[in-house]
Design an enzyme around this catalytic site. Structure first.
Site, PDB file in Angstrom:
ATOM      1  N   HIS A   1     -17.902  24.202  -4.148  1.00 17.87           N
ATOM      2  CA  HIS A   1     -17.923  22.912  -4.853  1.00 17.87           C
ATOM      3  C   HIS A   1     -19.335  22.359  -5.019  1.00 17.87           C
ATOM      4  O   HIS A   1     -19.574  21.161  -4.841  1.00 17.87           O
ATOM      5  CB  HIS A   1     -17.044  21.887  -4.130  1.00 17.87           C
ATOM      6  CG  HIS A   1     -15.580  22.122  -4.333  1.00 17.87           C
ATOM      7  ND1 HIS A   1     -14.901  21.663  -5.443  1.00 17.87           N
ATOM      8  CD2 HIS A   1     -14.670  22.787  -3.571  1.00 17.87           C
ATOM      9  CE1 HIS A   1     -13.628  22.022  -5.355  1.00 17.87           C
ATOM     10  NE2 HIS A   1     -13.469  22.722  -4.238  1.00 17.87           N
TER      11      HIS A   1
ATOM     12  N   SER B   1      -9.405  31.575  -9.620  1.00 13.90           N
ATOM     13  CA  SER B   1      -9.911  31.427 -10.987  1.00 13.90           C
ATOM     14  C   SER B   1      -9.047  32.110 -12.031  1.00 13.90           C
ATOM     15  O   SER B   1      -9.552  32.672 -13.001  1.00 13.90           O
ATOM     16  CB  SER B   1     -11.353  31.943 -11.070  1.00 13.90           C
ATOM     17  OG  SER B   1     -11.980  31.492 -12.239  1.00 13.90           O
TER      18      SER B   1
ATOM     19  N   ASP C   1     -17.128  29.990 -12.290  1.00 12.29           N
ATOM     20  CA  ASP C   1     -16.011  30.898 -12.532  1.00 12.29           C
ATOM     21  C   ASP C   1     -16.242  31.763 -13.764  1.00 12.29           C
ATOM     22  O   ASP C   1     -16.042  32.982 -13.746  1.00 12.29           O
ATOM     23  CB  ASP C   1     -14.712  30.101 -12.703  1.00 12.29           C
ATOM     24  CG  ASP C   1     -14.374  29.261 -11.488  1.00 12.29           C
ATOM     25  OD1 ASP C   1     -15.022  29.436 -10.447  1.00 12.29           O
ATOM     26  OD2 ASP C   1     -13.453  28.434 -11.583  1.00 12.29           O
TER      27      ASP C   1
END
Length: 330
Positions: free
Chosen positions: A49, A144, A189
């Site tokens: 994150h 993902s 991603d």
């Protein structure tokens, strides 16, 4: 690194999954696919994150992927089907692509990729396609699957319309276009899905996007355990709340240091503007931000803005009605 996505000839008879996908395609459309496109999922090793804060991450691709079989036609429609029966068929005109972020169905992720490439390449018209998608990434598992579907759709759109762009530009395009469905990701991603190479993880850095091989230890084994708890990022506000918290932290810290805070969106950009080390940034966080939750009213008072300005200029669509808390570094 900026080379084009590779085209590989594969012997279908030697690949059971491709053979089954070809059969499913023929059963659905009564013709054979013209080509196949594939985009892998990923697992992140270091840097959780922080990509949407502008900081580097260390992901690697996994074997599980999104695979699409495709044919092109002059129908000016996009026909989508999925080998998993829980995902319903969908058809739309190439001239009427809309993405309903209030109802994040699987086909809207695909259309994000289509729309992103269409806009990046300035395609005034697009060829029609028929497509069957097969996925082996567990849905909403944190590997993902949604971004891989967006990336696969971007590849499909580029190839169907006989266009070529670099992997880096395609990664940046797919990172931006996934936001059509409401997810404000940072680009990790999509970058690893396009830039991954066998046997290495990748140090992914941003602004500009670049990837550096990180060779994995000889004989290393990574165990990915599926908790079977699902989290659809676009269907809830949980992911975007974290993004917004870090955005607010950036602005509060910038305001405290006398910077023009309104244009700063990411903690990484703030660090660059202040010329601070990471350690000094941590000291700044400890000095300026308090650990107790921040109310909407307190944030507005600190920044000198109205609640309407907060909602319009800082919050995302699915965080407007959530109280803001913990604006600190993740």
């Amino acid at each position: 690194m900026a080379v084009n996505p590779p085209k590989i000839k594969v012997l279908l008879s030697a690949n059971e999954r491709l053979q089954k996908l070809k059969e499913a395609f023929h059963g659905k459309y009564k013709e054979s696919p013209l080509f196949y496109a594939c985009a892998p999922g990923r697992v992140n090793l270091i840097g959780e994150h922080i990509d949407y804060c502008g900081y580097a991450v260390l992901p690697m691709a996994i074997e599980q992927n999104i695979l699409a079989a495709v044919s092109v036609n002059s129908s000016q429609t996009i026909q989508l089907a999925n080998t998993d029966p829980k995902y319903k068929d969908f058809t739309v005109s190439v001239n009427e692509i809309t993405i309903d972020r209030e109802n994040p169905q699987w086909h809207y992720y695909f259309l994000c990729g289509v729309k992103g490439v269409q806009e990046q390449l300035g395609l005034s018209s697009m060829t029609g396609i028929s497509c069957v998608v097969d996925g082996t990434i567990p849905a909403s598992s944190g590997l993902s699957s949604s971004s891989a579907l967006v990336c696969c759709a971007g590849l499909v759109t580029m190839e169907a319309n006989q266009k070529t762009i670099s992997k880096v530009l395609l990664a940046e395009t797919c990172a931006k276009c996934e936001r059509y469905i409401g997810t404000e990701g940072g680009g990790m991603d999509q970058s690893i899905s396009f830039l991954a190479e066998e046997g290495t993880a990748k140090l992914i850095e941003f602004n500009p996007l670049r990837a550096t091989d990180v060779k994995l230890p000889e004989g290393a084994v990574f165990v990915i355990a599926n908790s079977c708890v699902e989290m659809n990022k676009a269907a809830s506000s949980h992911f975007n709340i974290r993004v917004v918290e870090c955005r607010i932290a950036t602005k509060v810290l910038a305001k405290a240091r006398g910077l023009e805070w309104s244009s700063l969106q990411k903690l990484g950009d703030l660090q660059t503007a202040l010329g601070l080390s990471l350690e000094k940034m941590l000291d700044l966080v400890e000095e300026v931000l308090h650990p107790e939750p921040y109310s909407r009213e307190e944030i507005c008072k600190i920044l000198g803005i109205t609640t309407e300005q907060l909602s319009k200029n800082i919050l995302s669509a699915n965080t407007h009605h959530n109280l803001i808390c913990r604006p600190c570094v993740s």
